[in-house]
Scaffold this motif. Structure first.
Motif, PDB file in Angstrom:
ATOM      1  N   SER B  66     -16.352  -6.291 -11.940  1.00 49.21           N
ATOM      2  CA  SER B  66     -15.203  -6.052 -11.089  1.00 49.21           C
ATOM      3  C   SER B  66     -14.809  -4.562 -11.233  1.00 49.21           C
ATOM      4  O   SER B  66     -14.694  -4.297 -12.468  1.00 49.21           O
ATOM      5  CB  SER B  66     -14.264  -7.006 -11.562  1.00 49.21           C
ATOM      6  OG  SER B  66     -14.546  -8.108 -11.930  1.00 49.21           O
ATOM      7  N   TYR B 172       0.003   3.135 -18.331  1.00 47.67           N
ATOM      8  CA  TYR B 172       0.732   2.295 -17.142  1.00 47.67           C
ATOM      9  C   TYR B 172       2.078   1.686 -17.336  1.00 47.67           C
ATOM     10  O   TYR B 172       3.006   2.074 -17.016  1.00 47.67           O
ATOM     11  CB  TYR B 172      -0.478   1.169 -16.605  1.00 47.67           C
ATOM     12  CG  TYR B 172       0.240   0.210 -15.755  1.00 47.67           C
ATOM     13  CD1 TYR B 172       0.264   0.994 -14.507  1.00 47.67           C
ATOM     14  CD2 TYR B 172       0.446  -0.862 -15.882  1.00 47.67           C
ATOM     15  CE1 TYR B 172       0.746  -0.366 -13.444  1.00 47.67           C
ATOM     16  CE2 TYR B 172       0.985  -1.934 -15.032  1.00 47.67           C
ATOM     17  CZ  TYR B 172       0.897  -1.528 -13.625  1.00 47.67           C
ATOM     18  OH  TYR B 172       1.274  -2.378 -12.597  1.00 47.67           O
ATOM     19  N   LEU B 199       5.316   3.017 -13.781  1.00 45.06           N
ATOM     20  CA  LEU B 199       3.931   2.535 -13.503  1.00 45.06           C
ATOM     21  C   LEU B 199       3.071   3.613 -12.870  1.00 45.06           C
ATOM     22  O   LEU B 199       2.568   3.144 -11.762  1.00 45.06           O
ATOM     23  CB  LEU B 199       4.152   1.257 -12.688  1.00 45.06           C
ATOM     24  CG  LEU B 199       5.128   0.155 -13.268  1.00 45.06           C
ATOM     25  CD1 LEU B 199       5.154  -0.961 -12.258  1.00 45.06           C
ATOM     26  CD2 LEU B 199       4.512  -0.259 -14.648  1.00 45.06           C
ATOM     27  N   TYR B 201      -0.311   4.536 -11.689  1.00 50.23           N
ATOM     28  CA  TYR B 201      -1.440   3.337 -11.578  1.00 50.23           C
ATOM     29  C   TYR B 201      -2.925   4.062 -11.038  1.00 50.23           C
ATOM     30  O   TYR B 201      -3.822   3.376 -11.507  1.00 50.23           O
ATOM     31  CB  TYR B 201      -1.333   2.582 -10.369  1.00 50.23           C
ATOM     32  CG  TYR B 201      -1.070   3.411  -8.950  1.00 50.23           C
ATOM     33  CD1 TYR B 201      -0.065   3.938  -8.536  1.00 50.23           C
ATOM     34  CD2 TYR B 201      -2.256   3.633  -8.372  1.00 50.23           C
ATOM     35  CE1 TYR B 201      -0.138   4.972  -7.317  1.00 50.23           C
ATOM     36  CE2 TYR B 201      -2.337   4.441  -7.216  1.00 50.23           C
ATOM     37  CZ  TYR B 201      -1.423   5.071  -6.695  1.00 50.23           C
ATOM     38  OH  TYR B 201      -1.413   5.813  -5.705  1.00 50.23           O
ATOM     39  N   PHE B 217       3.502   3.611  -9.000  1.00 48.94           N
ATOM     40  CA  PHE B 217       3.655   2.450  -8.419  1.00 48.94           C
ATOM     41  C   PHE B 217       5.093   2.380  -8.194  1.00 48.94           C
ATOM     42  O   PHE B 217       5.601   1.555  -7.228  1.00 48.94           O
ATOM     43  CB  PHE B 217       2.975   1.224  -8.708  1.00 48.94           C
ATOM     44  CG  PHE B 217       2.822   0.094  -7.860  1.00 48.94           C
ATOM     45  CD1 PHE B 217       2.260   0.001  -6.998  1.00 48.94           C
ATOM     46  CD2 PHE B 217       3.850  -1.033  -8.096  1.00 48.94           C
ATOM     47  CE1 PHE B 217       2.345  -1.156  -6.110  1.00 48.94           C
ATOM     48  CE2 PHE B 217       3.898  -2.016  -7.374  1.00 48.94           C
ATOM     49  CZ  PHE B 217       3.129  -2.163  -6.228  1.00 48.94           C
ATOM     50  N   PRO B 249       4.312  -4.667   1.536  1.00 48.37           N
ATOM     51  CA  PRO B 249       3.432  -5.074   0.561  1.00 48.37           C
ATOM     52  C   PRO B 249       2.060  -4.449   0.351  1.00 48.37           C
ATOM     53  O   PRO B 249       1.744  -4.074   1.432  1.00 48.37           O
ATOM     54  CB  PRO B 249       3.143  -6.403   0.952  1.00 48.37           C
ATOM     55  CG  PRO B 249       4.106  -6.927   2.198  1.00 48.37           C
ATOM     56  CD  PRO B 249       4.658  -5.420   2.588  1.00 48.37           C
ATOM     57  N   VAL B 250       1.561  -4.267  -0.899  1.00 45.63           N
ATOM     58  CA  VAL B 250       0.373  -3.588  -1.057  1.00 45.63           C
ATOM     59  C   VAL B 250      -0.631  -4.610  -1.448  1.00 45.63           C
ATOM     60  O   VAL B 250      -0.583  -5.291  -2.614  1.00 45.63           O
ATOM     61  CB  VAL B 250       0.403  -2.644  -2.251  1.00 45.63           C
ATOM     62  CG1 VAL B 250      -0.912  -1.714  -2.459  1.00 45.63           C
ATOM     63  CG2 VAL B 250       1.575  -1.621  -1.708  1.00 45.63           C
ATOM     64  N   TYR B 251      -1.679  -4.864  -0.653  1.00 43.30           N
ATOM     65  CA  TYR B 251      -2.645  -5.781  -1.113  1.00 43.30           C
ATOM     66  C   TYR B 251      -3.901  -5.399  -1.823  1.00 43.30           C
ATOM     67  O   TYR B 251      -4.698  -6.065  -2.107  1.00 43.30           O
ATOM     68  CB  TYR B 251      -2.898  -6.925   0.273  1.00 43.30           C
ATOM     69  CG  TYR B 251      -1.965  -7.500   0.772  1.00 43.30           C
ATOM     70  CD1 TYR B 251      -1.209  -8.468   0.248  1.00 43.30           C
ATOM     71  CD2 TYR B 251      -1.226  -6.967   1.836  1.00 43.30           C
ATOM     72  CE1 TYR B 251      -0.121  -9.165   0.523  1.00 43.30           C
ATOM     73  CE2 TYR B 251       0.011  -7.494   2.597  1.00 43.30           C
ATOM     74  CZ  TYR B 251       0.337  -8.836   1.917  1.00 43.30           C
ATOM     75  OH  TYR B 251       1.565  -9.429   2.304  1.00 43.30           O
ATOM     76  N   LYS B 252      -3.977  -4.196  -2.005  1.00 42.80           N
ATOM     77  CA  LYS B 252      -4.947  -3.661  -2.825  1.00 42.80           C
ATOM     78  C   LYS B 252      -4.508  -1.974  -3.256  1.00 42.80           C
ATOM     79  O   LYS B 252      -3.989  -1.329  -2.410  1.00 42.80           O
ATOM     80  CB  LYS B 252      -6.297  -3.414  -1.879  1.00 42.80           C
ATOM     81  CG  LYS B 252      -7.150  -2.517  -2.579  1.00 42.80           C
ATOM     82  CD  LYS B 252      -8.339  -3.312  -3.537  1.00 42.80           C
ATOM     83  CE  LYS B 252      -9.165  -2.256  -4.057  1.00 42.80           C
ATOM     84  NZ  LYS B 252      -8.810  -1.986  -5.702  1.00 42.80           N
ATOM     85  N   MET B 253      -4.401  -2.102  -4.427  1.00 40.92           N
ATOM     86  CA  MET B 253      -3.832  -0.560  -5.069  1.00 40.92           C
ATOM     87  C   MET B 253      -4.633   0.606  -4.408  1.00 40.92           C
ATOM     88  O   MET B 253      -5.920   0.507  -4.616  1.00 40.92           O
ATOM     89  CB  MET B 253      -3.983  -0.589  -6.732  1.00 40.92           C
ATOM     90  CG  MET B 253      -2.953  -1.632  -7.338  1.00 40.92           C
ATOM     91  SD  MET B 253      -1.362  -1.280  -6.977  1.00 40.92           S
ATOM     92  CE  MET B 253      -0.752  -0.374  -8.664  1.00 40.92           C
ATOM     93  N   PRO B 314      -6.673  -5.149   2.649  1.00 40.33           N
ATOM     94  CA  PRO B 314      -6.532  -6.242   3.443  1.00 40.33           C
ATOM     95  C   PRO B 314      -4.915  -6.220   3.890  1.00 40.33           C
ATOM     96  O   PRO B 314      -4.115  -5.842   3.483  1.00 40.33           O
ATOM     97  CB  PRO B 314      -6.893  -7.349   2.480  1.00 40.33           C
ATOM     98  CG  PRO B 314      -7.284  -6.952   1.372  1.00 40.33           C
ATOM     99  CD  PRO B 314      -6.868  -5.556   1.306  1.00 40.33           C
ATOM    100  N   PRO B 315      -4.721  -6.765   5.094  1.00 37.74           N
ATOM    101  CA  PRO B 315      -5.735  -7.259   6.190  1.00 37.74           C
ATOM    102  C   PRO B 315      -6.686  -6.073   7.008  1.00 37.74           C
ATOM    103  O   PRO B 315      -7.239  -6.674   7.959  1.00 37.74           O
ATOM    104  CB  PRO B 315      -4.675  -8.353   6.863  1.00 37.74           C
ATOM    105  CG  PRO B 315      -3.443  -7.555   7.043  1.00 37.74           C
ATOM    106  CD  PRO B 315      -3.241  -6.710   5.816  1.00 37.74           C
TER     107      PRO B 315
END
Lengths: 113, 395
Positions: B66, B172, B199, B201, B217, B249-253, B314-315
């Motif tokens: 990952s 961080y 933060l 990132y 962030f 909103p952040v769905y992936k950094m 995403p999305p």
């Protein structure tokens, strides 16, 4: 139908009586095709921060032992509403309450397919 | 001629785990055209070549990949692969086997190789800090625990090599940037900048290695350290770029890629805003912002600097946008596949490789005509790494 019943039963056994009713309801409310999509989202989109195997990353681990102490309904709320001040976003644009409950039950049981 | 063909076949066949093969059976070749693809769910690497766009082998057994990344030895033969589970693997790209592997921490995010090729540094989340290893043997050298001024241990992000042979990275939770100079163990020196912002990132150096830049962030802004003049301290740039609006909103950094520089400008993904921020590299002022269709994750500039390709959280991750860097506009919006994230150009920009995770394939596109040149099978592909990174500062 039988498969769904079996899945619900295995979740019942694993999460214990406290979550049993909520998990069973969550399982029933989510169709099988949608479940596959949700598992994909859990593994890959949640996994982007929490790790593909939920051992943690920028976000905390989501393993059964780290979630055991936490109130499942509070976890559902975190999934839907996010955690302000952290990178955890609200997922309610993509998930219904039942779907969030289904994902929380999978994580708490350590049974993400 | 016949012998040649057989040897070439042998090279392809060595994709299977080398079962104690003592004699490498490959045709002598360079590694300059290799692309290494991370199959994160499978814990494997696919080695492909960009001359004919074929897969030449697969290497298994790399643990939890990952968010995995890698750096290359200066001769381009070895990849050092950083796994999420703290695994550090040294992989021979020609023999397609793991030559050394250790699990050096509980949770890691990436790493770097010193400019002399001798030291591997790994950024760890748990225990938070940087560990350094001999690039030849992977034997440990020393550790820099990331304990900030407030006494708490932080996750380390944005670890890169610097032009002076050292490393730069960010803490961080603590919100600090540290520079590690002369990381040879005995004369190592740490310079710490505390309170740089909330933060950080990710971080990276500009392609010339002069400026280290960390994205924040927790605040709208970035932090800059001039590595020619670290005594001048960190400097905030693009402060308040969100203009007080509530972030989306952040769905992936997002990621900061060292390559996202062209001409006088740097192209940076905004956080919580659907924009690429264009910054002038001389005065570090905002020049423009390019509105996009979603939260950008990677912004990668074509090596000739005329266009950049952007992938999305995403999305919107079925879409990529091509930016015209001359006119600072969106040139084209494409939908090449499902769950597109990582983008890597061939070294001179004649090909763009994209991973389409949910299609289980890697797409090779001719970036000017946008024509599909090839599609290679890969199991849930994520990062794609060109061996040309061996020769770049900060990659």
């Amino acid at each position: 139908m039988r498969e769904r019943a079996r899945a619900a039963v295995s979740v019942l056994v694993l999460v214990g009586l406290g979550d049993a009713r909520a998990s069973a309801v969550a399982q029933e409310a989510v169709t099988s095709a949608r479940r596959a999509e949700l598992v994909q989202l859990l593994r890959h989109d949640c996994g982007a921060c929490h790790g593909l195997w939920f051992k943690g990353g920028l976000g905390p681990p989501l393993l059964p032992e780290t979630l055991a102490e936490k109130d499942p309904e509070a976890l559902v709320l975190t999934v839907l509403e996010g955690r302000p001040g952290t990178p955890m976003p609200p997922w309610k644009a993509f998930l219904s309450e039942e779907e969030a409950r289904f994902l929380v039950a999978l994580l708490r049981a350590g049974r993400v397919p | 001629m016949r012998r040649r063909a057989l040897l070439a076949a042998g090279f392809a066949a060595s994709a299977a785990p080398a079962a104690g093969a003592a004699v490498p059976c490959f045709e002598p070749r360079g590694t300059g055209d290799l692309m290494v693809i991370v199959e994160r769910a499978r814990g494997a690497l696919v080695v492909a070549e960009s001359t004919h766009c074929t897969v030449v082998g697969r290497i298994e057994g790399l643990g939890d990949l990952s968010h995995a990344s890698m750096v290359f030895s200066r001769d381009g033969r070895f990849a050092f692969v950083f796994g999420r589970d703290g695994g550090l693997s040294k992989v021979d790209l020609l023999e397609q086997r793991i030559v050394a592997r250790i699990v050096q921490a509980g949770n890691a995010i990436g790493g770097a190789i010193s400019n002399d090729g001798r030291i591997i540094a790994v950024a760890n989340y748990d225990p938070g800090g940087v560990r350094l290893f001999d690039a030849n043997s992977l034997s440990p050298l020393f550790e820099v625990p990331a304990i900030g001024a407030d006494g708490t241990r932080s996750k380390v992000v944005g670890l890169v090599d610097t032009a002076d042979g050292g490393f730069a990275f960010s803490l961080y939770e603590a919100g600090e940037i540290w520079l590690l100079e002369r990381p040879d163990g005995t004369r190592a020196q740490l310079t710490k900048f505390a309170g740089v912002g909330s933060l950080p990132y990710d971080g990276n150096v500009t392609p010339d290695g002069r400026f280290y830049l960390a994205g924040l962030f927790g605040e709208d802004g970035l932090v800059l350290v001039d590595l020619w003049h670290p005594e001048a301290g960190p400097r905030r740039i693009l402060d308040g770029y969100g203009r007080g609006q509530v972030p989306l909103p952040v769905y992936k950094m997002p990621h900061l890629e060292g390559w996202a520089a062209a001409g006088a400008n740097l192209f940076l993904p905004a956080v919580g805003r659907h924009e690429v921020l264009v910054v002038d590299r001389k005065h570090w002022q905002e020049v423009a912002r390019i509105p996009l269709l979603g939260q950008p994750v990677f912004v990668v500039v074509r090596p000739d600097g005329r266009e950049a390709w952007v992938s999305f959280a995403p999305p919107h991750n079925g879409t990529v946008q091509v930016l015209d860097l001359e006119h600072l506009t969106v040139a084209e919006t494409l939908a090449p596949g499902r769950a597109i994230l990582h983008l890597e150009f061939a070294p001179r920009g004649d090909q763009l490789w994209l991973s389409a995770r949910d299609d289980d394939r890697v797409l090779v596109i001719e970036p000017r005509s946008r024509r599909l040149l090839a599609a290679l099978p890969a199991d849930k592909p994520s990062g794609i790494f060109s061996t040309a990174r061996a020769h770049r500062i900060g990659s």
